[in-house]
Write a protein that holds these residues in place. Sequence first.
Motif, PDB file in Angstrom:
ATOM      1  N   GLU A  49       0.827  -1.209   0.000  1.00 13.80           N
ATOM      2  CA  GLU A  49       0.000   0.000   0.000  1.00 13.80           C
ATOM      3  C   GLU A  49       0.860   1.256   0.000  1.00 13.80           C
ATOM      4  O   GLU A  49       0.553   2.229  -0.677  1.00 13.80           O
ATOM      5  CB  GLU A  49      -0.948  -0.010   1.205  1.00 13.80           C
ATOM      6  CG  GLU A  49      -2.060  -1.036   1.064  1.00 13.80           C
ATOM      7  CD  GLU A  49      -2.885  -1.221   2.319  1.00 13.80           C
ATOM      8  OE1 GLU A  49      -2.442  -0.816   3.426  1.00 13.80           O
ATOM      9  OE2 GLU A  49      -3.984  -1.803   2.204  1.00 13.80           O
ATOM     10  N   GLU A  52       2.261   1.641  -3.449  1.00  9.42           N
ATOM     11  CA  GLU A  52       1.202   2.118  -4.345  1.00  9.42           C
ATOM     12  C   GLU A  52       1.009   3.625  -4.182  1.00  9.42           C
ATOM     13  O   GLU A  52       0.897   4.354  -5.172  1.00  9.42           O
ATOM     14  CB  GLU A  52      -0.095   1.379  -4.028  1.00  9.42           C
ATOM     15  CG  GLU A  52      -1.260   1.785  -4.919  1.00  9.42           C
ATOM     16  CD  GLU A  52      -2.530   1.027  -4.576  1.00  9.42           C
ATOM     17  OE1 GLU A  52      -3.235   0.648  -5.512  1.00  9.42           O
ATOM     18  OE2 GLU A  52      -2.809   0.808  -3.371  1.00  9.42           O
ATOM     19  N   GLU A  53       0.991   4.109  -2.950  1.00  5.59           N
ATOM     20  CA  GLU A  53       0.822   5.542  -2.696  1.00  5.59           C
ATOM     21  C   GLU A  53       2.012   6.335  -3.237  1.00  5.59           C
ATOM     22  O   GLU A  53       1.843   7.400  -3.830  1.00  5.59           O
ATOM     23  CB  GLU A  53       0.647   5.799  -1.196  1.00  5.59           C
ATOM     24  CG  GLU A  53       0.276   7.210  -0.854  1.00  5.59           C
ATOM     25  CD  GLU A  53      -1.041   7.658  -1.469  1.00  5.59           C
ATOM     26  OE1 GLU A  53      -1.139   8.850  -1.829  1.00  5.59           O
ATOM     27  OE2 GLU A  53      -1.975   6.847  -1.595  1.00  5.59           O
ATOM     28  N   GLU A  54       3.216   5.807  -3.043  1.00  2.00           N
ATOM     29  CA  GLU A  54       4.409   6.478  -3.581  1.00  2.00           C
ATOM     30  C   GLU A  54       4.362   6.548  -5.096  1.00  2.00           C
ATOM     31  O   GLU A  54       4.756   7.556  -5.692  1.00  2.00           O
ATOM     32  CB  GLU A  54       5.677   5.756  -3.129  1.00  2.00           C
ATOM     33  CG  GLU A  54       5.994   5.950  -1.672  1.00  2.00           C
ATOM     34  CD  GLU A  54       7.202   5.160  -1.208  1.00  2.00           C
ATOM     35  OE1 GLU A  54       7.674   4.270  -1.956  1.00  2.00           O
ATOM     36  OE2 GLU A  54       7.663   5.409  -0.084  1.00  2.00           O
ATOM     37  N   LYS A  56       1.656   6.678  -6.952  1.00  2.00           N
ATOM     38  CA  LYS A  56       0.668   7.714  -7.288  1.00  2.00           C
ATOM     39  C   LYS A  56       1.289   9.101  -7.163  1.00  2.00           C
ATOM     40  O   LYS A  56       1.096   9.958  -8.036  1.00  2.00           O
ATOM     41  CB  LYS A  56      -0.558   7.617  -6.380  1.00  2.00           C
ATOM     42  CG  LYS A  56      -1.455   6.450  -6.679  1.00  2.00           C
ATOM     43  CD  LYS A  56      -2.618   6.407  -5.695  1.00  2.00           C
ATOM     44  CE  LYS A  56      -3.463   5.172  -5.866  1.00  2.00           C
ATOM     45  NZ  LYS A  56      -4.539   5.092  -4.861  1.00  2.00           N
ATOM     46  N   GLU A  57       2.032   9.325  -6.077  1.00  2.00           N
ATOM     47  CA  GLU A  57       2.680  10.614  -5.860  1.00  2.00           C
ATOM     48  C   GLU A  57       3.709  10.895  -6.958  1.00  2.00           C
ATOM     49  O   GLU A  57       3.811  12.021  -7.443  1.00  2.00           O
ATOM     50  CB  GLU A  57       3.341  10.654  -4.487  1.00  2.00           C
ATOM     51  CG  GLU A  57       2.351  10.693  -3.348  1.00  2.00           C
ATOM     52  CD  GLU A  57       3.004  10.546  -1.980  1.00  2.00           C
ATOM     53  OE1 GLU A  57       4.250  10.514  -1.888  1.00  2.00           O
ATOM     54  OE2 GLU A  57       2.250  10.446  -0.999  1.00  2.00           O
TER      55      GLU A  57
END
Length: 73
Positions: A49, A52-54, A56-57
């Motif tokens: 997770e 995944e967030e990294e 997106k960033e």
Amino acid sequence: MLKENLLIECNIKAIKERLQTTLANIQIQKGVMIWDDEEKIEHCIMALEILEEEEKENNLLTNKIKTLCNTLK
């Protein structure tokens, strides 16, 4: 901060290796999953997770840079 609380390094190779090892342990335990196996899998999910967030960033930053470059042309 989130990465510091994980029982695993936050990269694909480490996650893969941890999942393989945990699966092998469960097989040795004749299919019985004990509390630490569950915890290891949960930490793998948390690491994924975070990755995944990294991602997106990073994609947002890449798009902003592309927009800026196009504006400067």
